[in-house]
Design an enzyme around this catalytic site. Structure first.
Site, PDB file in Angstrom:
ATOM      1  N   HIS A 138      85.432  79.473 -23.325  1.00 21.96           N
ATOM      2  CA  HIS A 138      85.752  80.865 -22.972  1.00 21.96           C
ATOM      3  C   HIS A 138      86.753  80.819 -21.826  1.00 21.96           C
ATOM      4  CE1 HIS A 138      82.805  83.297 -25.336  1.00 21.96           C
ATOM      5  NE2 HIS A 138      82.367  82.071 -25.569  1.00 21.96           N
ATOM      6  N   CYS A 164      79.028  86.569 -24.787  1.00 20.28           N
ATOM      7  CA  CYS A 164      77.624  86.763 -25.150  1.00 20.28           C
ATOM      8  C   CYS A 164      77.055  87.889 -24.304  1.00 20.28           C
ATOM      9  CB  CYS A 164      76.873  85.460 -24.896  1.00 20.28           C
ATOM     10  SG  CYS A 164      75.108  85.634 -25.114  1.00 20.28           S
ATOM     11  N   HIS A 203      83.964  74.436 -27.498  1.00 26.34           N
ATOM     12  CA  HIS A 203      83.958  75.906 -27.572  1.00 26.34           C
ATOM     13  C   HIS A 203      84.155  76.432 -26.153  1.00 26.34           C
ATOM     14  CE1 HIS A 203      82.015  79.773 -29.133  1.00 26.34           C
ATOM     15  NE2 HIS A 203      81.850  79.926 -27.831  1.00 26.34           N
ATOM     16  N   ARG A 243      82.290  86.801 -35.063  1.00 23.72           N
ATOM     17  CA  ARG A 243      80.934  86.572 -34.535  1.00 23.72           C
ATOM     18  C   ARG A 243      80.979  86.678 -33.000  1.00 23.72           C
ATOM     19  NH1 ARG A 243      78.156  83.829 -30.811  1.00 23.72           N
ATOM     20  NH2 ARG A 243      79.208  81.874 -31.340  1.00 23.72           N
ATOM     21  N   ASP A 244      81.439  85.625 -32.327  1.00 21.60           N
ATOM     22  CA  ASP A 244      81.482  85.645 -30.856  1.00 21.60           C
ATOM     23  C   ASP A 244      82.381  86.797 -30.383  1.00 21.60           C
ATOM     24  OD1 ASP A 244      81.143  84.807 -28.224  1.00 21.60           O
ATOM     25  OD2 ASP A 244      81.536  82.709 -28.667  1.00 21.60           O
ATOM     26  N   ASN A 295      86.571  84.446 -25.471  1.00 24.20           N
ATOM     27  CA  ASN A 295      86.845  83.052 -25.846  1.00 24.20           C
ATOM     28  C   ASN A 295      88.317  82.755 -25.588  1.00 24.20           C
ATOM     29  OD1 ASN A 295      84.573  84.067 -27.611  1.00 24.20           O
ATOM     30  ND2 ASN A 295      84.580  81.922 -28.250  1.00 24.20           N
TER      31      ASN A 295
END
Ligand code: COA
Ligand code: ZN
Length: 306
Positions: free
Chosen positions: A209, A240, A207, A12-13, A249
């Site tokens: 990065h 993003c 979460h 996803r990310d 990430n």
């Protein structure tokens, strides 16, 4: 031994910022391989507008084709009611709702004001009505690339608001790698004291990065503050598309390798995971930031030079 729970967000990310479409078959095979590695959770994809995130336009098909391994939760990112309807239809184990705690970034990313996002997400809570657990991701929690500082107290207030709506978990997201370890320690302490203490069932996830190289230091600050849930992206992919300056990430395998070396139980089969991580450059067609897949584990020794 403290148990740490990892959520893998590479598909996803990790993928959403990649320029070349990763074929659906490849995504399904990758998720199936990750399912065998011992993750607590895998964020499979997002149910966003296919125009906003073309890479994940095959979300429904991917969710329909992956093999669900018992014990692994399959979660999906959801920005609005339409996304929630698709996620319920796909029988996701969890809906991961998202909103940025910055007006500028929320508009850039989701084309809504924060008030509009909140109204849309309240509507999602009503729609879901307890049938599926909801995790709430607060983006830009450690700083916004457009507005700068994000007051810690506003994260606390939004965290309480979503916990009181019925979120099972909260993810505090450093979307563009602006947080530093001292800030993480302060944030975690405030969250524990003001949000989790009175809601002991609430799952708190961090979460990060690694945009400025502070990712693993931030993980360390998190575990030292008592946090046991982290997101990571295999090979350190990620970012993003709508957040200026976003990049990868933290690499899951680097973070897991570090925590294992320190004596934490991550539940992950690291050798197997490194095998999957080494496929990533071939999948995305370029070099990747993850380091342990290149260097080997600290226990992988070399023959003496002749
Ligand atoms: N899934 C699929 N399609 C969706 C959708 C969803 N969750 N939400 C909206 N759409 C479609 C609408 O049906 C409409 O389609 P149409 O033009 O064919 O009628 C179109 O998208 C526009 O709908 P609208 O409600 O006006 O949305 P928008 O254009 O203002 O976009 C979002 C809002 C939230 C859907 C969009 O910005 C988005 O998906 N953002 C996600 C960004 C993201 O994932 N960032 C990275 C993770 S943090
Ligand atoms: Zn992210």
């Amino acid at each position: 031994m403290t148990r740490i729970y990892f959520n893998e967000v590479a598909t996803r990310d990790g993928f959403q910022i990649e320029p070349e479409f990763v074929p659906t078959d490849t995504k399904v095979a990758l998720i199936d391989a990750l399912s065998e590695c011992g993750y607590a959770k895998i964020e499979v994809t997002s149910f966003t507008s296919p125009r906003a995130i073309p890479m994940l336009r095959d979300a429904d098909e991917v969710m329909g084709r992956i093999r669900r391994v018992p014990g692994v939760e399959y979660t999906v990112l959801v920005p609005n009611r339409r996304g929630a309807e698709r996620a319920l239809e796909a029988k996701a184990d969890e809906l991961n709702l998202v909103m940025s705690i910055s007006e500028s970034l929320n508009r850039a990313n989701l084309r809504m004001s924060m008030a509009e996002s909140f109204a849309a997400l309240q509507d999602v809570f009503k729609l879901v009505d307890g049938r599926t657990p909801i995790n709430m991701s607060l983006s830009c929690a450690f700083g916004c690339p457009i507005e700068g500082d994000v007051p810690q107290q506003s994260i606390i207030e939004w965290a309480k608001r979503f916990a009181d709506l019925g979120a099972r978990g909260l993810s505090i997201c450093d979307t563009t790698g602006m947080g530093h370890p001292a800030q993480v320690s302060r944030m975690v302490e405030a969250l524990q004291n003001e949000v989790v203490k009175t809601r002991p069932e609430l799952q708190l996830t961090l979460h990060f990065h690694n945009t400025r190289g502070m990712g693993l230091a931030n993980v360390l600050a998190g575990v030292q503050g008592g946090v046991v849930r982290f997101d990571g992206s295999l090979a350190g992919l990620g970012g993003c598309t709508y957040a200026p300056g976003a990049s990868g990430n933290i690499s899951s395998e680097d973070a897991i390798h570090m925590l294992e070396a320190m004596g934490y139980d991550t539940g992950i089969d690291l050798d197997r995971l490194l095998g999957v991580a080494r496929q990533m450059p071939g999948i995305v067609g370029h070099d990747v930031p993850g380091q342990v897949a290149k260097a080997g584990r600290i226990t992988d020794l070399h023959p003496a030079p002749v």
